[in-house]
Design a protein around this motif. Structure first.
Motif, PDB file in Angstrom:
ATOM      1  N   SER B 227       1.064  -1.329  -0.257  1.00 48.64           N
ATOM      2  CA  SER B 227       0.076   0.001   0.556  1.00 48.64           C
ATOM      3  C   SER B 227       0.917   1.417   0.181  1.00 48.64           C
ATOM      4  CB  SER B 227      -1.071   0.011   1.028  1.00 48.64           C
ATOM      5  OG  SER B 227      -0.210  -0.028   1.928  1.00 48.64           O
ATOM      6  N   GLN B 228       2.135   1.362   0.068  1.00 49.86           N
ATOM      7  CA  GLN B 228       2.883   1.862   0.155  1.00 49.86           C
ATOM      8  C   GLN B 228       3.360   3.088  -1.035  1.00 49.86           C
ATOM      9  OE1 GLN B 228       5.173  -0.415   3.847  1.00 49.86           O
ATOM     10  NE2 GLN B 228       5.602   2.011   3.851  1.00 49.86           N
ATOM     11  N   PHE B 229       3.344   1.768  -1.670  1.00 45.12           N
ATOM     12  CA  PHE B 229       3.629   1.969  -3.490  1.00 45.12           C
ATOM     13  C   PHE B 229       2.512   2.146  -4.433  1.00 45.12           C
ATOM     14  CE2 PHE B 229       6.532  -0.615  -0.842  1.00 45.12           C
ATOM     15  CZ  PHE B 229       7.515   0.353  -0.593  1.00 45.12           C
ATOM     16  N   ASP B 230       1.596   2.974  -3.898  1.00 49.26           N
ATOM     17  CA  ASP B 230       0.526   3.200  -5.079  1.00 49.26           C
ATOM     18  C   ASP B 230       0.475   4.502  -5.809  1.00 49.26           C
ATOM     19  OD1 ASP B 230       0.846   5.462  -3.245  1.00 49.26           O
ATOM     20  OD2 ASP B 230      -1.128   5.271  -2.335  1.00 49.26           O
ATOM     21  N   LEU B 231      -0.135   4.700  -7.133  1.00 50.24           N
ATOM     22  CA  LEU B 231      -0.554   6.023  -7.462  1.00 50.24           C
ATOM     23  C   LEU B 231       0.198   6.871  -6.597  1.00 50.24           C
ATOM     24  CD1 LEU B 231      -0.811   6.007 -10.592  1.00 50.24           C
ATOM     25  CD2 LEU B 231      -3.471   6.299  -9.491  1.00 50.24           C
ATOM     26  N   THR B 232      -0.402   7.375  -6.098  1.00 49.84           N
ATOM     27  CA  THR B 232      -0.698   8.699  -5.266  1.00 49.84           C
ATOM     28  C   THR B 232       1.024   9.175  -5.594  1.00 49.84           C
ATOM     29  OG1 THR B 232      -2.430   7.580  -3.492  1.00 49.84           O
ATOM     30  CG2 THR B 232      -0.689   9.759  -3.181  1.00 49.84           C
ATOM     31  N   LEU B 233       1.943   7.622  -4.515  1.00 51.75           N
ATOM     32  CA  LEU B 233       3.549   7.918  -5.326  1.00 51.75           C
ATOM     33  C   LEU B 233       4.274   8.884  -6.125  1.00 51.75           C
ATOM     34  CD1 LEU B 233       6.383   8.067  -3.206  1.00 51.75           C
ATOM     35  CD2 LEU B 233       5.881   5.214  -3.724  1.00 51.75           C
ATOM     36  N   SER B 234       3.894   7.171  -7.202  1.00 53.68           N
ATOM     37  CA  SER B 234       4.350   7.592  -8.518  1.00 53.68           C
ATOM     38  C   SER B 234       3.617   9.299  -9.250  1.00 53.68           C
ATOM     39  CB  SER B 234       3.322   7.185  -9.589  1.00 53.68           C
ATOM     40  OG  SER B 234       3.467   5.678  -9.146  1.00 53.68           O
ATOM     41  N   LEU B 235       2.110   9.922  -8.624  1.00 49.81           N
ATOM     42  CA  LEU B 235       1.839  11.181  -8.943  1.00 49.81           C
ATOM     43  C   LEU B 235       2.605  12.218  -7.864  1.00 49.81           C
ATOM     44  CD1 LEU B 235      -1.640  10.847  -8.888  1.00 49.81           C
ATOM     45  CD2 LEU B 235      -0.210  11.361 -10.874  1.00 49.81           C
ATOM     46  N   ASP B 236       3.424  11.612  -6.660  1.00 51.40           N
ATOM     47  CA  ASP B 236       3.566  12.621  -6.158  1.00 51.40           C
ATOM     48  C   ASP B 236       5.577  12.969  -6.436  1.00 51.40           C
ATOM     49  OD1 ASP B 236       1.842  12.708  -4.355  1.00 51.40           O
ATOM     50  OD2 ASP B 236       2.705  12.085  -1.976  1.00 51.40           O
ATOM     51  N   LEU B 237       6.230  12.153  -6.849  1.00 54.07           N
ATOM     52  CA  LEU B 237       7.635  12.201  -7.369  1.00 54.07           C
ATOM     53  C   LEU B 237       7.497  13.454  -8.622  1.00 54.07           C
ATOM     54  CD1 LEU B 237       8.188   8.016  -7.271  1.00 54.07           C
ATOM     55  CD2 LEU B 237       9.187  10.352  -5.814  1.00 54.07           C
ATOM     56  N   LEU B 238       6.123  12.862  -9.393  1.00 55.18           N
ATOM     57  CA  LEU B 238       5.907  13.824 -10.727  1.00 55.18           C
ATOM     58  C   LEU B 238       5.694  15.143  -9.904  1.00 55.18           C
ATOM     59  CD1 LEU B 238       5.701  13.722 -13.506  1.00 55.18           C
ATOM     60  CD2 LEU B 238       3.945  13.550 -13.494  1.00 55.18           C
ATOM     61  N   ALA B 239       4.844  14.785  -9.510  1.00 55.17           N
ATOM     62  CA  ALA B 239       4.645  16.440  -8.419  1.00 55.17           C
ATOM     63  C   ALA B 239       5.806  17.809  -8.276  1.00 55.17           C
ATOM     64  CB  ALA B 239       3.366  16.660  -7.637  1.00 55.17           C
ATOM     65  N   GLY B 261       8.485  17.551   3.943  1.00 59.59           N
ATOM     66  CA  GLY B 261       8.521  17.849   5.405  1.00 59.59           C
ATOM     67  C   GLY B 261       7.491  18.757   5.356  1.00 59.59           C
ATOM     68  N   LEU B 262       6.262  19.085   4.333  1.00 59.31           N
ATOM     69  CA  LEU B 262       4.974  19.738   4.865  1.00 59.31           C
ATOM     70  C   LEU B 262       4.099  19.151   5.379  1.00 59.31           C
ATOM     71  CD1 LEU B 262       4.401  22.812   4.571  1.00 59.31           C
ATOM     72  CD2 LEU B 262       2.678  21.606   2.343  1.00 59.31           C
ATOM     73  N   PRO B 263       4.437  17.763   5.441  1.00 60.62           N
ATOM     74  CA  PRO B 263       3.223  17.081   6.394  1.00 60.62           C
ATOM     75  C   PRO B 263       3.559  16.823   8.025  1.00 60.62           C
ATOM     76  CG  PRO B 263       3.348  16.011   4.258  1.00 60.62           C
ATOM     77  CD  PRO B 263       4.271  17.284   4.352  1.00 60.62           C
ATOM     78  N   ILE B 273      -4.248  17.732   5.668  1.00 57.67           N
ATOM     79  CA  ILE B 273      -2.765  18.417   5.558  1.00 57.67           C
ATOM     80  C   ILE B 273      -2.843  18.367   3.497  1.00 57.67           C
ATOM     81  CG2 ILE B 273      -0.830  17.500   4.433  1.00 57.67           C
ATOM     82  CD1 ILE B 273      -0.610  15.760   7.901  1.00 57.67           C
ATOM     83  N   THR B 274      -4.086  17.451   3.068  1.00 55.51           N
ATOM     84  CA  THR B 274      -4.264  17.689   1.441  1.00 55.51           C
ATOM     85  C   THR B 274      -5.091  18.778   1.392  1.00 55.51           C
ATOM     86  OG1 THR B 274      -5.414  15.587   2.584  1.00 55.51           O
ATOM     87  CG2 THR B 274      -5.295  15.909  -0.006  1.00 55.51           C
ATOM     88  N   ILE B 275      -5.831  19.331   2.001  1.00 55.50           N
ATOM     89  CA  ILE B 275      -6.084  20.469   1.583  1.00 55.50           C
ATOM     90  C   ILE B 275      -5.213  21.766   1.283  1.00 55.50           C
ATOM     91  CG2 ILE B 275      -7.354  22.518   1.902  1.00 55.50           C
ATOM     92  CD1 ILE B 275      -9.597  20.714   3.666  1.00 55.50           C
ATOM     93  N   ILE B 276      -4.245  21.842   3.115  1.00 62.61           N
ATOM     94  CA  ILE B 276      -2.766  22.731   2.641  1.00 62.61           C
ATOM     95  C   ILE B 276      -2.047  22.489   1.326  1.00 62.61           C
ATOM     96  CG2 ILE B 276      -1.358  23.165   4.042  1.00 62.61           C
ATOM     97  CD1 ILE B 276      -3.495  24.049   6.137  1.00 62.61           C
ATOM     98  N   GLN B 277      -1.652  21.577   1.333  1.00 59.40           N
ATOM     99  CA  GLN B 277      -1.262  21.739   0.475  1.00 59.40           C
ATOM    100  C   GLN B 277      -1.624  21.724  -1.385  1.00 59.40           C
ATOM    101  OE1 GLN B 277       0.092  16.742   0.240  1.00 59.40           O
ATOM    102  NE2 GLN B 277       2.511  17.427   0.330  1.00 59.40           N
TER     103      GLN B 277
END
Lengths: 238, 307
Positions: B227-239, B261-263, B273-277
C-alpha cells in the motif's frame, strides 16, 4: 546504373494507411547537382524526403553512393553523408545555437578537429549565427532559425543535402539570401535535393526539376526546357 | 568546482539538530525522495517522456533490498546496488514495448504497470503479501552506527554522486543527443541519434535511481507493504519535480522537501494536510510556474536579459 548519380530512386512508394502519398516515383540526383521537387500542398514532396531519410515506412529501392539504403535505419543514414534538413526547420529550441550545430555533427562526433573546422565554416556562411552562438535557438527569428537548420545540416559534411521547404514563412529578401547560400554550398561540392512550393526561386538554382502531382511526377526535365507559365498554371495551382 | 559549492550548506544542516533524531530522520526521507524524484526528472525533463508508474520501481528497489537483507542476510551495500540493478532491468523490459508510444498513451501504460506491480507484490509469499516485510534492519558499517546523522550523510553523499554523474552526462555528447531528441525527435533522428536507444537509457536510468531510493527507503523506514507504493506515490514523484523546479537537483530537492516536510510540519495541528498541500500547489504553480527554485533566483527578475 550511371556512376555519376549520387542518389538513385526506383519505384518509391509511401503509404499512410490506405492513402498512397507517393506512388512509384523514379528519379536521381547527379554528382554536385541541384535538383528540385516542386508541387502543390499534399503532392507527396515531403513524404519523398522523409522516406529517403528513412523516417517513414516506404517501398522501392533507394541507392545512395552505390549502396542500397532502402532498409537502413534512419539514425544510420546521416553517417553515410545523406542529411535531411527537416520541414519547419526542426531546430532544438531549448538548446543554444552552438549546441544545435554540435548535434548536427553527431554522426562525426569522434572527429573533434573536423567539427571545429565545420563550425567555423558555418559561421563564415551565416555570420548571424556566430554572433548569437550562446543564444537559445528558440529565441532566434524565423530567418535565423532557417540559417541554423541549414548550418546544422552542413555540420556532418553531407554529400547530398536534402532541404524541405527552406523558404517557408520567410520574407522575399531572406528567401533570396537563403537561396544564395544554397548556391554557395553547392559550389563547394555538395549536391542538393530541394523540395519547394516556391517554384520560381527553386528553378533559379536547380539544373533539373521534377514536378509532383498526386504522388507522381507530372513533369521532369532540365530547368531551361520547362516553361514556367504552363508549369504554374497546370500543376502548382497559382 | 563552483557548481559543487552549493552542497556545502547541506553538510552543515544536521549540526543544529543533533539532539533531534526525529527531525534528522525527516531530512533523511527528504534525501531519499530527492533521489527518486531525480529519477523522474531525468525521464521527464531530460528525455521528454512521462511515467506515472515510477512507484513500481521504488517498490522493486525496496523489496529487492529488503528480501536480500532480511531473508538472505546480504550486506546492505550489495543489496543496495542489486536493487538499483534489478529496477533498471525491469525498466528496460517495460520500456522496450512502452516507449513505442508517447504522451498520454505512455502515461496510461506506465500507470497500468505501476498498479500491476503493486498487485503482483501482494500475491507472493516472499514479499510477505499484503502484510509486507517488517523489521528491516538499519544498515551499520564499521564505526558508523545506525543513527539518523550517519544516514543523513550517506544519503547526502549518494545525492552528491548522482549530481556529479548527471552533470557530466548533461555536458557530454550523449546528453546533447538526449536533449535534442526531447526538443525535436524527427530532427534528432535525421542527424543520427538512435532515439529508441536514448529513450530506453533514460527510462532505465530513471528506474535505477528510483530503485536505489526504494532500497534506502526500506532500510530507513524498516517496514514496507504494497500500500505504500500506490499511484499517489507516482504522482507525488512527478509533482515534486514540477513544484521544486525541473532540470536541477536543487529544485528537485526543494520539491521533495515540500512534499515530505510539509506533512510533518503540519502534523501537530488539527487541519487537513491534503487541503493545505493542494492550495499550496495551486499557488506555487500560479505564481512560480518554474517551481519553488524560482524564489532563489528572484534576483534574476531585476537583471536585464543577457540575450
Amino acid at each position: 546504373m550511371a556512376t555519376d548519380h549520387i542518389l538513385e530512386v526506383e519505384n518509391l512508394t509511401v503509404k499512410y494507411g490506405p492513402i498512397e502519398a507517393v506512388r512509384g516515383t523514379n528519379f536521381f540526383v547527379g554528382n554536385q547537382e541541384v535538383v528540385s521537387i516542386l508541387g502543390a500542398n499534399g503532392a507527396g514532396k515531403s513524404s519523398t524526403l522523409k522516406a529517403l531519410a528513412g523516417l517513414i515506412p516506404h517501398e522501392g529501392k533507394i541507392t545512395f553512393l552505390s549502396k542500397d539504403i532502402s532498409r537502413t535505419e534512419p539514425y544510420k543514414i546521416p553517417y553515410l553523408g545523406l542529411t535531411l534538413c527537416p520541414e519547419r526547420r526542426g531546430i532544438f529550441p531549448d538548446l543554444s545555437v552552438e549546441d544545435n550545430l554540435l548535434l548536427g555533427a553527431y554522426a562525426i562526433r569522434k572527429n573533434k578537429n573536423l567539427i571545429k573546422e565545420n563550425i567555423k565554416k558555418v559561421y563564415a556562411l551565416f555570420q548571424r549565427l556566430g554572433e548569437r552562438k550562446r543564444q537559445l535557438a528558440g529565441t532566434l527569428s524565423g530567418g535565423e532559425q532557417q540559417m541554423l537548420a541549414i548550418g546544422r545540416a552542413l555540420m556532418n559534411e553531407p554529400k547530398l543535402l536534402m532541404l524541405d521547404e527552406p523558404s517557408l514563412g520567410l520574407s522575399p529578401k531572406l528567401v533570396d539570401f537563403i537561396f544564395d547560400s544554397l548556391k554557395t554550398i553547392n559550389k563547394s561540392g555538395t549536391a542538393i535535393l530541394l523540395v519547394e512550393q516556391n517554384a520560381m526561386i527553386a528553378m533559379e538554382i536547380s539544373s533539373r526539376i521534377y514536378v509532383m502531382q498526386n504522388g507522381k511526377f507530372a513533369i521532369s526535365g532540365n530547368t531551361k526546357d520547362v516553361d514556367f507559365q504552363t508549369l504554374k498554371m497546370k500543376y502548382l495551382g497559382v | 568546482m563552483k557548481k559543487y559549492l552549493w552542497f556545502i550548506p547541506f553538510v552543515l544542516v544536521p549540526l543544529p539538530f543533533l539532539g533531534y533524531p526525529f527531525l534528522l530522520s525527516i531530512f533523511v526521507l527528504i534525501g531519499i525522495y530527492t533521489i527518486a524524484a531525480i529519477g523522474m526528472d531525468v525521464l521527464t525533463t531530460w528525455a521528454g517522456q512521462i511515467s506515472i508508474g515510477n512507484a513500481a520501481f521504488f517498490a522493486v528497489g525496496a523489496y529487492t533490498s529488503a528480501i536480500l537483507v532480511v531473508n538472505f542476510h546480504v550486506p546492505f551495500l550489495i543489496a543496495f546496488l542489486a536493487s538499483g540493478l534489478f529496477a533498471m532491468i525491469i525498466g528496460i523490459v517495460v520500456g522496450l514495448p512502452a516507449l513505442r508510444v508517447s504522451g498520454f498513451y505512455l502515461a496510461v501504460v506506465t500507470m497500468a504497470f505501476g498498479i500491476a506491480v503493486q498487485q503482483i507484490i501482494g500475491v507472493f509469499q516472499i514479499t510477505g503479501g499484503y502484510n509486507g516485510i517488517r523489521n528491516i534492519p538499519v544498515p551499520s558499517f564499521w564505526i558508523f552506527k545506525a543513527s539518523p546523522v550517519y544516514q543523513y550523510y550517506i544519503v547526502l553523499f549518494i545525492v552528491f554522486l548522482i549530481f556529479i554523474v548527471l552533470s557530466r552526462i548533461s555536458f557530454s555528447k550523449s546528453g546533447l543527443a538526449l536533449f535534442a531528441m526531447r526538443d525535436s525527435e524527427i530532427a534528432a533522428r535525421a542527424f543520427g541519434v538512435n532515439s529508441l536507444k536514448y529513450k530506453l537509457a533514460a527510462f532505465a536510468a530513471s528506474a535505477a535511481l528510483t530503485g536505489l531510493a526504494g532500497s534506502l527507503y526500506a532500510s530507513a523506514i524498516g517496514f514496507i507493504s504494497p500500500s505504500q507504493f500506490d499511484l499517489t506515490l507516482s504522482l507525488d514523484l512527478l509533482a515534486m519535480v514540477i513544484v521544486g523546479g525541473t532540470g536541477s537537483v536543487m529544485g528537485v530537492m526543494i520539491g521533495a522537501a515540500f512534499f515530505v516536510g510539509l506533512p510533518f510540519l503540519l502534523s501537530g495541528y488539527n487541519i487537513s494536510i491534503t487541503i493545505i498541500q493542494g492550495v499550496a500547489l495551486i499557488v506555487i504553480l500560479l505564481f512560480l510556474p518554474k517551481g519553488l527554485l524560482q524564489i532563489f533566483k528572484i534576483t534574476d527578475l531585476f537583471k536585464k536579459k543577457v540575450i
